[in-house]
Scaffold this active site. Structure first.
Site, PDB file in Angstrom:
ATOM      1  N   HIS A   1      34.726 -14.405 -23.211  1.00 29.93           N
ATOM      2  CA  HIS A   1      34.748 -13.228 -24.089  1.00 29.93           C
ATOM      3  C   HIS A   1      34.483 -11.994 -23.234  1.00 29.93           C
ATOM      4  O   HIS A   1      33.549 -11.973 -22.425  1.00 29.93           O
ATOM      5  CB  HIS A   1      33.668 -13.343 -25.166  1.00 29.93           C
ATOM      6  CG  HIS A   1      33.374 -12.035 -25.853  1.00 29.93           C
ATOM      7  ND1 HIS A   1      32.152 -11.389 -25.755  1.00 29.93           N
ATOM      8  CD2 HIS A   1      34.153 -11.237 -26.632  1.00 29.93           C
ATOM      9  CE1 HIS A   1      32.185 -10.266 -26.451  1.00 29.93           C
ATOM     10  NE2 HIS A   1      33.384 -10.151 -26.994  1.00 29.93           N
ATOM     11  N   SER A   2      35.313 -10.961 -23.384  1.00 31.81           N
ATOM     12  CA  SER A   2      35.107  -9.677 -22.726  1.00 31.81           C
ATOM     13  C   SER A   2      34.978  -9.864 -21.217  1.00 31.81           C
ATOM     14  O   SER A   2      35.942 -10.250 -20.569  1.00 31.81           O
ATOM     15  CB  SER A   2      33.874  -8.993 -23.340  1.00 31.81           C
ATOM     16  OG  SER A   2      33.854  -7.622 -23.062  1.00 31.81           O
ATOM     17  N   LEU A   3      33.810  -9.604 -20.615  1.00 34.38           N
ATOM     18  CA  LEU A   3      33.626  -9.839 -19.182  1.00 34.38           C
ATOM     19  C   LEU A   3      33.992 -11.268 -18.817  1.00 34.38           C
ATOM     20  O   LEU A   3      34.653 -11.515 -17.798  1.00 34.38           O
ATOM     21  CB  LEU A   3      32.168  -9.549 -18.789  1.00 34.38           C
ATOM     22  CG  LEU A   3      31.728 -10.019 -17.403  1.00 34.38           C
ATOM     23  CD1 LEU A   3      32.534  -9.324 -16.311  1.00 34.38           C
ATOM     24  CD2 LEU A   3      30.228  -9.795 -17.213  1.00 34.38           C
TER      25      LEU A   3
ATOM     26  N   HIS B   1      34.499  -6.759 -31.833  1.00 35.01           N
ATOM     27  CA  HIS B   1      34.639  -7.207 -30.448  1.00 35.01           C
ATOM     28  C   HIS B   1      34.008  -8.581 -30.253  1.00 35.01           C
ATOM     29  O   HIS B   1      34.485  -9.385 -29.445  1.00 35.01           O
ATOM     30  CB  HIS B   1      33.988  -6.174 -29.520  1.00 35.01           C
ATOM     31  CG  HIS B   1      34.097  -6.481 -28.067  1.00 35.01           C
ATOM     32  ND1 HIS B   1      35.287  -6.815 -27.457  1.00 35.01           N
ATOM     33  CD2 HIS B   1      33.152  -6.505 -27.082  1.00 35.01           C
ATOM     34  CE1 HIS B   1      35.083  -7.027 -26.167  1.00 35.01           C
ATOM     35  NE2 HIS B   1      33.797  -6.855 -25.918  1.00 35.01           N
TER      36      HIS B   1
END
Length: 300
Positions: free
Chosen positions: A104-106, A280
């Site tokens: 997720h994300s990073l 997010h």
């Protein structure tokens, strides 16, 4: 009903250990799951219980996050690049091959970079609300370099009470929720803070809690890339890709860059791109919106 096995683990690294939570069978090579910036392995606590109990998942706390060791004083975090090296260490530690990565994300950006760096050694990647490392125009990256370095050096000289402030539990949860700016509910801030907070015996002459993550993680923006570099990495990916973009998800300056990277990967491999309703942190807040997509992709 078969019971799901959950085990806390520690993997030795030269500066200490990397902590993780292993869900499911230990006799199977697991999906390696990576969280977002300043989160921890608890980010998967709502999604993984919805998957089949026979699915093995190793959720890692990246260095400086959760229960993992911090880098020594004087060392900075280049989160994207460090993540590739960390994954390589862990995969070699277990002698795994053809790995499956979920981020997720990073964590999604690290999965993307690892798949591009070792294209023949990754079976598939699942990227949630991110397609690559943060893409910045060169002049923007250059303008932030000096301030980022000074900020890092300032952190080294701050007194401990300012570096790791300590308050009562509810107030610390409030701080965490404010930081997520609506992406994570209070209920799920509590989920994340199971690994993100620690009790201090005495803090400002009273008992309290502090954030376990390394304050140096706040220094970001050093080591980003431009869109041309990101597209070259995208062109190297050969594994199957599932990219889930949350709507509204993360606010982006250049959504076109995100979509350009998706299209570049499609030139050389199979990419499944899905848009789903959610913040997010869709995997934490509304995992029911993505679990069927994830499970189908893992079992195809």
């Amino acid at each position: 009903m078969e019971q799901r096995i959950i085990e806390e683990i520690e993997i030795p690294v030269p500066w200490g250990h990397v902590a993780g939570r292993w869900w499911g069978p230990r006799n199977k090579q697991p999906v390696i799951a990576l969280h977002g910036w300043q989160d921890n392995a608890g980010t998967w606590d709502n999604l993984i219980p919805l998957l089949s109990v026979t699915t093995a998942v190793l959720c890692l706390d990246l260095p400086g996050h959760g229960l993992s060791s911090h880098y020594p004083k004087g060392m900075n975090y280049y989160t994207y690049w460090d993540g590739i090296i960390l994954l390589r260490r862990i995969i070699k530690h277990y002698n795994w091959s053809k790995v499956i990565l979920m981020g997720h994300s990073l964590g999604a950006a690290i999965s993307f970079m690892y798949a591009a760096s070792f294209p023949e050694e990754v079976d598939r990647i699942i990227c949630i609300d991110s397609a690559s490392p943060a893409v910045r125009e060169p002049h923007v990256a250059a303008s932030h370099t000096g301030t980022g370095i000074d900020k890092l050096l300032d952190y080294e000289n701050l007194p401990k009470e300012k570096l790791t402030p300590c308050f009562d539990y509810d107030f610390m949860i409030d701080i965490a929720c404010d930081g997520y700016n609506g992406s994570v509910s209070r209920r799920n801030c509590i989920v994340l803070m199971k690994r993100g907070l620690a009790a201090a015996p005495i803090c400002n002459k009273k008992r309290g809690y502090y954030f376990k993550r390394d304050p140096k993680l706040k220094v970001i923006g050093i080591g980003t890339m431009d869109i041309n570099t990101a597209l070259v990495y995208a062109s190297r990916i050969r594994c199957k890709v599932l990219n889930i973009r949350a709507i509204p998800g993360l606010k982006r300056e250049r959504l076109d860059y995100y979509l350009d990277i998706i299209e570049k990967m499609k030139e050389n491999t199979i990419v499944r791109y899905e848009e789903v309703k959610g913040t997010h942190h869709v995997h934490l807040e509304t995992p029911e919106n993505i679990v069927h997509i994830v499970e189908e992709f893992l079992n195809t």
